[in-house]
Design a protein around this motif. Structure first.
Motif, PDB file in Angstrom:
ATOM      1  N   ILE A  18       0.862  -1.176   0.000  1.00 20.79           N
ATOM      2  CA  ILE A  18       0.000   0.000   0.000  1.00 20.79           C
ATOM      3  C   ILE A  18       0.898   1.225   0.000  1.00 20.79           C
ATOM      4  O   ILE A  18       1.812   1.334   0.808  1.00 20.79           O
ATOM      5  CB  ILE A  18      -0.921   0.010   1.235  1.00 20.79           C
ATOM      6  N   VAL A  19       0.634   2.144  -0.927  1.00 20.55           N
ATOM      7  CA  VAL A  19       1.437   3.350  -1.070  1.00 20.55           C
ATOM      8  C   VAL A  19       0.535   4.560  -0.886  1.00 20.55           C
ATOM      9  O   VAL A  19      -0.547   4.629  -1.469  1.00 20.55           O
ATOM     10  CB  VAL A  19       2.100   3.396  -2.473  1.00 20.55           C
ATOM     11  N   ALA A  20       0.968   5.495  -0.071  1.00 17.96           N
ATOM     12  CA  ALA A  20       0.219   6.737   0.124  1.00 17.96           C
ATOM     13  C   ALA A  20       0.588   7.725  -0.983  1.00 17.96           C
ATOM     14  O   ALA A  20       1.747   7.829  -1.369  1.00 17.96           O
ATOM     15  CB  ALA A  20       0.528   7.333   1.492  1.00 17.96           C
ATOM     16  N   SER A  21      -0.405   8.438  -1.476  1.00 21.14           N
ATOM     17  CA  SER A  21      -0.160   9.436  -2.520  1.00 21.14           C
ATOM     18  C   SER A  21      -0.502  10.824  -1.989  1.00 21.14           C
ATOM     19  O   SER A  21      -1.057  10.967  -0.904  1.00 21.14           O
ATOM     20  CB  SER A  21      -1.011   9.134  -3.757  1.00 21.14           C
ATOM     21  N   GLU A  22      -0.181  11.811  -2.782  1.00 24.16           N
ATOM     22  CA  GLU A  22      -0.599  13.168  -2.450  1.00 24.16           C
ATOM     23  C   GLU A  22      -2.128  13.220  -2.508  1.00 24.16           C
ATOM     24  O   GLU A  22      -2.754  12.416  -3.204  1.00 24.16           O
ATOM     25  CB  GLU A  22      -0.016  14.160  -3.454  1.00 24.16           C
ATOM     26  N   PRO A  23      -2.752  14.158  -1.800  1.00 22.41           N
ATOM     27  CA  PRO A  23      -4.214  14.251  -1.834  1.00 22.41           C
ATOM     28  C   PRO A  23      -4.751  14.405  -3.260  1.00 22.41           C
ATOM     29  O   PRO A  23      -4.242  15.208  -4.039  1.00 22.41           O
ATOM     30  CB  PRO A  23      -4.519  15.498  -1.006  1.00 22.41           C
ATOM     31  N   GLU A  26      -4.174  10.061  -6.782  1.00 22.80           N
ATOM     32  CA  GLU A  26      -4.006   8.618  -6.856  1.00 22.80           C
ATOM     33  C   GLU A  26      -3.755   8.147  -8.290  1.00 22.80           C
ATOM     34  O   GLU A  26      -2.863   7.341  -8.545  1.00 22.80           O
ATOM     35  CB  GLU A  26      -5.248   7.899  -6.311  1.00 22.80           C
ATOM     36  N   ARG A  65      -9.152   6.932  -0.490  1.00 24.80           N
ATOM     37  CA  ARG A  65      -8.532   8.206  -0.865  1.00 24.80           C
ATOM     38  C   ARG A  65      -7.071   8.254  -0.406  1.00 24.80           C
ATOM     39  O   ARG A  65      -6.747   7.835   0.698  1.00 24.80           O
ATOM     40  CB  ARG A  65      -9.300   9.369  -0.266  1.00 24.80           C
ATOM     41  N   ASN A  66      -6.222   8.764  -1.269  1.00 23.70           N
ATOM     42  CA  ASN A  66      -4.790   8.961  -1.013  1.00 23.70           C
ATOM     43  C   ASN A  66      -3.982   7.666  -0.940  1.00 23.70           C
ATOM     44  O   ASN A  66      -2.841   7.693  -0.493  1.00 23.70           O
ATOM     45  CB  ASN A  66      -4.548   9.774   0.260  1.00 23.70           C
ATOM     46  N   TYR A  67      -4.553   6.535  -1.370  1.00 23.94           N
ATOM     47  CA  TYR A  67      -3.825   5.266  -1.327  1.00 23.94           C
ATOM     48  C   TYR A  67      -3.973   4.519  -2.645  1.00 23.94           C
ATOM     49  O   TYR A  67      -4.992   4.606  -3.320  1.00 23.94           O
ATOM     50  CB  TYR A  67      -4.334   4.368  -0.198  1.00 23.94           C
TER      51      TYR A  67
END
Length: 80
Positions: A18-23, A26, A65-67
């Motif tokens: 799982i990678v977090a992205s900027e708001p 995605e 959201r954001n992932y």
């Protein structure tokens, strides 16, 4: 949802991360990762968005959201 212009790598991933992205970025992150030959997936859900003058539009938005999910076929850790 996969972009029609981007092809996924052929090998199936052994592990998923799982990678977090900027708001609200995605899909931009997914295209960037796919462009480097790595599997990426953003699950989407259909939602109804209300527009001006009471008009409603069906849209696809990320389920989380954001992932996003990133698959790795190699046995070593790859830095993004």
């Amino acid at each position: 949802m996969l972009a029609k212009t981007q092809a996924q790598p052929i090998d199936r991933p052994k592990r998923w991360f799982i990678v977090a992205s900027e708001p609200r970025a995605e899909f931009k992150a997914m295209h960037w990762i796919i462009g480097r030959g790595i599997h990426a997936y953003v699950p989407v859900v259909r939602a109804i968005q209300r527009r001006a003058r009471g008009k409603t539009v069906a849209i696809l938005e990320p389920m989380f959201r954001n992932y996003l999910f990133v698959g790795d076929t190699d046995d070593y850790r790859r830095d993004l």
